[in-house]
Design a protein around this motif. Structure first.
Motif, mmCIF file in Angstrom:
data_model
loop_
_atom_site.group_PDB
_atom_site.id
_atom_site.type_symbol
_atom_site.label_atom_id
_atom_site.label_comp_id
_atom_site.label_asym_id
_atom_site.label_seq_id
_atom_site.Cartn_x
_atom_site.Cartn_y
_atom_site.Cartn_z
ATOM 1 N N ILE A 12 0.848 -1.190 0.000
ATOM 2 C CA ILE A 12 0.000 0.000 0.000
ATOM 3 C C ILE A 12 0.887 1.244 0.000
ATOM 4 O O ILE A 12 1.889 1.310 0.724
ATOM 5 C CB ILE A 12 -0.933 0.015 1.226
ATOM 6 C CG1 ILE A 12 -1.987 -1.083 1.089
ATOM 7 C CG2 ILE A 12 -1.613 1.377 1.395
ATOM 8 C CD1 ILE A 12 -2.980 -1.139 2.245
ATOM 9 N N TYR A 13 0.527 2.218 -0.826
ATOM 10 C CA TYR A 13 1.196 3.516 -0.844
ATOM 11 C C TYR A 13 0.325 4.553 -0.137
ATOM 12 O O TYR A 13 -0.887 4.603 -0.331
ATOM 13 C CB TYR A 13 1.449 3.978 -2.280
ATOM 14 C CG TYR A 13 2.581 3.249 -2.979
ATOM 15 C CD1 TYR A 13 3.905 3.540 -2.693
ATOM 16 C CD2 TYR A 13 2.316 2.274 -3.937
ATOM 17 C CE1 TYR A 13 4.944 2.893 -3.342
ATOM 18 C CE2 TYR A 13 3.346 1.606 -4.585
ATOM 19 C CZ TYR A 13 4.667 1.933 -4.277
ATOM 20 O OH TYR A 13 5.689 1.273 -4.912
ATOM 21 N N ASP A 14 0.983 5.377 0.674
ATOM 22 C CA ASP A 14 0.290 6.479 1.371
ATOM 23 C C ASP A 14 -0.910 6.015 2.193
ATOM 24 O O ASP A 14 -1.870 6.766 2.386
ATOM 25 C CB ASP A 14 -0.179 7.542 0.367
ATOM 26 C CG ASP A 14 0.978 8.332 -0.200
ATOM 27 O OD1 ASP A 14 1.938 8.600 0.536
ATOM 28 O OD2 ASP A 14 0.927 8.676 -1.395
ATOM 29 N N VAL A 16 -3.255 4.340 1.448
ATOM 30 C CA VAL A 16 -4.515 4.429 0.703
ATOM 31 C C VAL A 16 -4.526 3.501 -0.513
ATOM 32 O O VAL A 16 -5.438 2.686 -0.684
ATOM 33 C CB VAL A 16 -4.775 5.887 0.231
ATOM 34 C CG1 VAL A 16 -6.016 5.935 -0.672
ATOM 35 C CG2 VAL A 16 -4.927 6.813 1.402
ATOM 36 N N PHE A 17 -3.500 3.643 -1.374
ATOM 37 C CA PHE A 17 -3.525 2.978 -2.677
ATOM 38 C C PHE A 17 -2.938 1.567 -2.587
ATOM 39 O O PHE A 17 -1.776 1.382 -2.243
ATOM 40 C CB PHE A 17 -2.739 3.798 -3.701
ATOM 41 C CG PHE A 17 -2.642 3.135 -5.048
ATOM 42 C CD1 PHE A 17 -3.774 2.892 -5.804
ATOM 43 C CD2 PHE A 17 -1.410 2.739 -5.553
ATOM 44 C CE1 PHE A 17 -3.699 2.276 -7.037
ATOM 45 C CE2 PHE A 17 -1.318 2.118 -6.787
ATOM 46 C CZ PHE A 17 -2.465 1.891 -7.535
ATOM 47 N N ALA A 19 -1.376 -1.237 -4.285
ATOM 48 C CA ALA A 19 -0.661 -1.427 -5.548
ATOM 49 C C ALA A 19 -0.414 -2.883 -5.877
ATOM 50 O O ALA A 19 -0.426 -3.277 -7.042
ATOM 51 C CB ALA A 19 0.676 -0.676 -5.500
ATOM 52 N N LYS A 21 -1.590 -6.867 -4.860
ATOM 53 C CA LYS A 21 -2.752 -7.514 -4.259
ATOM 54 C C LYS A 21 -2.553 -9.032 -4.182
ATOM 55 O O LYS A 21 -2.989 -9.768 -5.056
ATOM 56 C CB LYS A 21 -3.998 -7.193 -5.088
ATOM 57 C CG LYS A 21 -4.178 -5.700 -5.347
ATOM 58 C CD LYS A 21 -5.102 -5.434 -6.517
ATOM 59 C CE LYS A 21 -5.127 -3.950 -6.864
ATOM 60 N NZ LYS A 21 -5.910 -3.663 -8.085
ATOM 61 N N ASN A 218 -2.428 -5.355 -13.016
ATOM 62 C CA ASN A 218 -3.189 -4.639 -11.990
ATOM 63 C C ASN A 218 -2.868 -5.144 -10.585
ATOM 64 O O ASN A 218 -3.754 -5.290 -9.740
ATOM 65 C CB ASN A 218 -4.698 -4.755 -12.252
ATOM 66 C CG ASN A 218 -5.098 -4.165 -13.585
ATOM 67 O OD1 ASN A 218 -4.624 -3.099 -13.959
ATOM 68 N ND2 ASN A 218 -5.951 -4.865 -14.315
#
Length: 263
Positions: A12-14, A16-17, A19, A21, A218
């Motif tokens: 996870i970046y920040d 939140v995101f 990236a 999975k 993805n």
């Protein structure tokens, strides 16, 4: 034993995101594996989860295991991962342009041993890259793109890694130079038994030198097969190996949307 095992990792970046999975990858000891995928699929993020470089980009592994030679390395700092034998060649070469190739190699040699070890290791590295030896006193900023990529790989080898991770080594290079670099990578793997994880968009070049490949899209691994099987897979050929001769653009777009490996 596997040199590298990623088991169901998430990045996870920040905060939140999401990236990455649930990615799981294995690189056998002495093996050579490719991680393929389009731009933004999560290939570089996967490498940085192994080398420990996520923190500088406000990213973190929030789930899963990252093991090197059976050891959990999740809490190790990047410099400690280098010391135990992990080296990453970053995308874009990033050599010290104001230094000569010789000075670049010396700068990377501080991880292990003294002067005699450095000189012996440098001679070994130059045996793989004779072109660099010829240009060893030139400023690295004046080297060609291919020579700078060779220098980036050579500099990583100076840390005496057990696992070498290469991020897009073919980027921006002419096909003849790509072929030369990939042949050197193959020699390093064969002669030294070094484990190699190769991240590439150039699937044609990558699948010619590795034994197995993973396809990531993805942030998820959507295929894992032997290299020969992946090269002959019609979906892989269509999307990554330029196998769309004789088909119009609308048909190709539809085909890419329905990729059978995602069904």
């Amino acid at each position: 034993m596997n040199a590298l095992t990623l088991n169901n990792i998430e990045v996870i970046y920040d905060h939140v995101f999401l990236a990455i999975k649930g990615v799981s990858i294995e690189v056998p000891q002495g093996g050579m594996v490719a991680l393929l995928g389009a731009n933004g699929a999560g290939k570089s993020t996967t490498l940085k989860a192994v080398s420990g470089l996520l923190k500088s980009e406000r990213g973190q592994v929030t789930r899963g295991d990252v093991k090197f030679m059976g050891q959990d390395i999740a809490k190790l700092a990047p410099q400690d991962r280098v010391k135990i034998g992990i080296a990453q060649v970053l995308e874009g070469r990033r050599v010290f342009e104001h230094l000569t190739p010789d000075e670049n190699l010396i700068a990377a040699s501080a991880v292990h041993g003294g002067k005699a070890d450095m000189e012996r290791n440098r001679d070994r590295v130059y045996s793989y890259f004779p072109r660099l030896h010829q240009r060893r006193t030139a400023k690295s900023g004046y080297l060609s793109g291919g020579e700078q990529q060779m220098l980036a790989i050579a500099r990583a080898l100076m840390t005496q890694p057990k696992l070498l991770m290469l991020d897009e080594p073919s980027l921006g290079l002419a096909p003849v130079i790509v072929a030369e670099i990939f042949e050197i990578i193959r020699r390093i793997n064969r002669d030294e038994g070094m484990s190699i994880l190769l991240v590439e968009q150039n699937a044609i070049a990558a699948l010619d030198v590795v034994s197995h490949g993973y396809l990531i899209e993805n942030g998820r691994v959507v295929m894992h097969e032997k290299a020969e099987v992946m090269k002959n897979n019609p979906d892989i050929r269509e999307a990554y190996l330029g196998g769309a001769e004789g088909r119009d653009f609308k048909e190709i777009k539809h085909y890419r949307r329905r990729k059978r490996w995602l069904a």
